[in-house]
Design a protein around this motif. Structure first.
Motif, PDB file in Angstrom:
ATOM      1  N   TYR A  67      -8.575   4.687 -11.954  1.00 15.88           N
ATOM      2  CA  TYR A  67      -8.642   6.175 -12.200  1.00 15.88           C
ATOM      3  C   TYR A  67      -7.090   7.141 -13.070  1.00 15.88           C
ATOM      4  N   PHE A  68      -6.329   6.359 -12.695  1.00 18.02           N
ATOM      5  CA  PHE A  68      -4.671   6.221 -13.273  1.00 18.02           C
ATOM      6  C   PHE A  68      -3.927   5.753 -14.129  1.00 18.02           C
ATOM      7  N   ASN A  69      -5.014   4.488 -14.380  1.00 17.09           N
ATOM      8  CA  ASN A  69      -4.273   3.955 -16.086  1.00 17.09           C
ATOM      9  C   ASN A  69      -4.493   4.625 -17.027  1.00 17.09           C
ATOM     10  N   LEU A  71      -3.027   8.013 -16.624  1.00 15.31           N
ATOM     11  CA  LEU A  71      -1.892   8.472 -16.835  1.00 15.31           C
ATOM     12  C   LEU A  71      -0.530   7.958 -16.432  1.00 15.31           C
ATOM     13  N   HIS A  72      -0.442   6.924 -15.621  1.00 14.16           N
ATOM     14  CA  HIS A  72       0.735   5.636 -16.039  1.00 14.16           C
ATOM     15  C   HIS A  72       0.064   4.343 -15.982  1.00 14.16           C
ATOM     16  N   PRO A  73       0.074   4.416 -17.419  1.00 15.42           N
ATOM     17  CA  PRO A  73       0.206   2.940 -17.501  1.00 15.42           C
ATOM     18  C   PRO A  73       1.060   2.001 -17.387  1.00 15.42           C
ATOM     19  N   CYS A  74       0.344   0.957 -16.725  1.00 17.56           N
ATOM     20  CA  CYS A  74       1.500  -0.459 -16.565  1.00 17.56           C
ATOM     21  C   CYS A  74       1.934  -1.472 -17.705  1.00 17.56           C
ATOM     22  N   LEU A  75       3.663  -0.704 -17.933  1.00 11.69           N
ATOM     23  CA  LEU A  75       3.866  -1.118 -19.097  1.00 11.69           C
ATOM     24  C   LEU A  75       5.218  -2.738 -18.673  1.00 11.69           C
ATOM     25  N   ALA A  76       5.625  -3.238 -20.046  1.00  8.71           N
ATOM     26  CA  ALA A  76       6.148  -4.098 -20.418  1.00  8.71           C
ATOM     27  C   ALA A  76       7.799  -3.730 -18.590  1.00  8.71           C
ATOM     28  N   GLY A  77       7.916  -4.406 -18.021  1.00  9.18           N
ATOM     29  CA  GLY A  77       9.562  -4.197 -17.043  1.00  9.18           C
ATOM     30  C   GLY A  77       8.841  -3.978 -15.727  1.00  9.18           C
ATOM     31  N   MET A  78       7.539  -3.333 -15.878  1.00  9.22           N
ATOM     32  CA  MET A  78       7.050  -3.077 -14.655  1.00  9.22           C
ATOM     33  C   MET A  78       6.534  -3.831 -13.754  1.00  9.22           C
ATOM     34  N   SER A  79       6.063  -3.514 -12.021  1.00  7.26           N
ATOM     35  CA  SER A  79       6.405  -4.638 -11.178  1.00  7.26           C
ATOM     36  C   SER A  79       4.915  -5.002 -11.548  1.00  7.26           C
ATOM     37  N   CYS A  80       4.239  -4.098 -11.773  1.00  6.69           N
ATOM     38  CA  CYS A  80       2.847  -4.351 -11.904  1.00  6.69           C
ATOM     39  C   CYS A  80       2.501  -5.458 -13.549  1.00  6.69           C
ATOM     40  N   TYR A  81       3.269  -6.141 -14.067  1.00  6.97           N
ATOM     41  CA  TYR A  81       3.230  -6.125 -15.343  1.00  6.97           C
ATOM     42  C   TYR A  81       4.012  -8.093 -14.949  1.00  6.97           C
ATOM     43  N   ASN A  82       2.380  -8.707 -16.275  1.00  6.86           N
ATOM     44  CA  ASN A  82       2.879  -9.837 -15.513  1.00  6.86           C
ATOM     45  C   ASN A  82       3.734 -10.749 -16.648  1.00  6.86           C
ATOM     46  N   GLU A  83       4.600 -10.880 -16.223  1.00  9.56           N
ATOM     47  CA  GLU A  83       5.369 -11.812 -17.337  1.00  9.56           C
ATOM     48  C   GLU A  83       5.034 -12.919 -18.157  1.00  9.56           C
ATOM     49  N   LEU A  85       1.764 -14.011 -18.530  1.00 10.47           N
ATOM     50  CA  LEU A  85       0.297 -13.418 -19.417  1.00 10.47           C
ATOM     51  C   LEU A  85       0.903 -12.938 -20.562  1.00 10.47           C
ATOM     52  N   ASN A  86       2.279 -11.960 -20.292  1.00 11.85           N
ATOM     53  CA  ASN A  86       2.194 -10.797 -20.613  1.00 11.85           C
ATOM     54  C   ASN A  86       1.705  -9.778 -21.493  1.00 11.85           C
ATOM     55  N   GLU A  87       0.777  -9.471 -20.501  1.00 12.32           N
ATOM     56  CA  GLU A  87       0.071  -8.527 -19.798  1.00 12.32           C
ATOM     57  C   GLU A  87       0.408  -7.309 -19.002  1.00 12.32           C
ATOM     58  N   PRO A  88      -0.686  -6.378 -19.334  1.00 17.91           N
ATOM     59  CA  PRO A  88      -1.065  -5.668 -17.991  1.00 17.91           C
ATOM     60  C   PRO A  88      -1.000  -6.608 -16.605  1.00 17.91           C
ATOM     61  N   GLY A  89      -0.792  -6.115 -15.468  1.00 16.21           N
ATOM     62  CA  GLY A  89      -1.057  -6.900 -14.345  1.00 16.21           C
ATOM     63  C   GLY A  89      -1.741  -6.295 -13.681  1.00 16.21           C
ATOM     64  N   GLY A  90      -2.073  -5.165 -13.797  1.00 17.80           N
ATOM     65  CA  GLY A  90      -2.323  -3.558 -12.607  1.00 17.80           C
ATOM     66  C   GLY A  90      -2.182  -4.174 -11.546  1.00 17.80           C
TER      67      GLY A  90
END
Length: 90
Positions: A67-69, A71-83, A85-90
């Motif tokens: 629902y909030f993806n 409005l608040h996307p998961c970007l590089a450097g955030m805790s939800c980002y999978n370094e 696989l270099n992709e947003p993990g959610g």
């Protein structure tokens, strides 16, 4: 007369002091579980409740992420980002 009452109560109190309860051991909980079916029932209900709460919690988090993806996307450097696989993990 008062002396007779005190003397008769004294042996009863000594007898009760000598009959101390045995202290519970380390495995007392397992013995209760093995011997009493109602303890098994409490355990089963508690486990089923915790499984249900875990499923509801996971579903709520997945729905909130979706629902909030926008409005608040998961970007590089955030805790939800999978370094790795270099992709947003959610």
């Amino acid at each position: 007369n008062n002396n007779n009452n005190n003397n008769s109560a004294e042996p009863a109190s000594k007898a009760s002091k000598s009959k101390k309860k045995a202290k519970a051991g380390i495995l007392e909980g397992l013995m209760l579980f093995w011997n009493y079916n109602y303890v098994k029932g409490i355990f089963a209900i508690s486990c089923l409740f915790m499984v249900e709460v875990t499923i509801v919690d996971f579903t709520m988090k997945v729905l909130a992420r979706d629902y909030f993806n926008d409005l608040h996307p998961c970007l590089a450097g955030m805790s939800c980002y999978n370094e790795l696989l270099n992709e947003p993990g959610g």
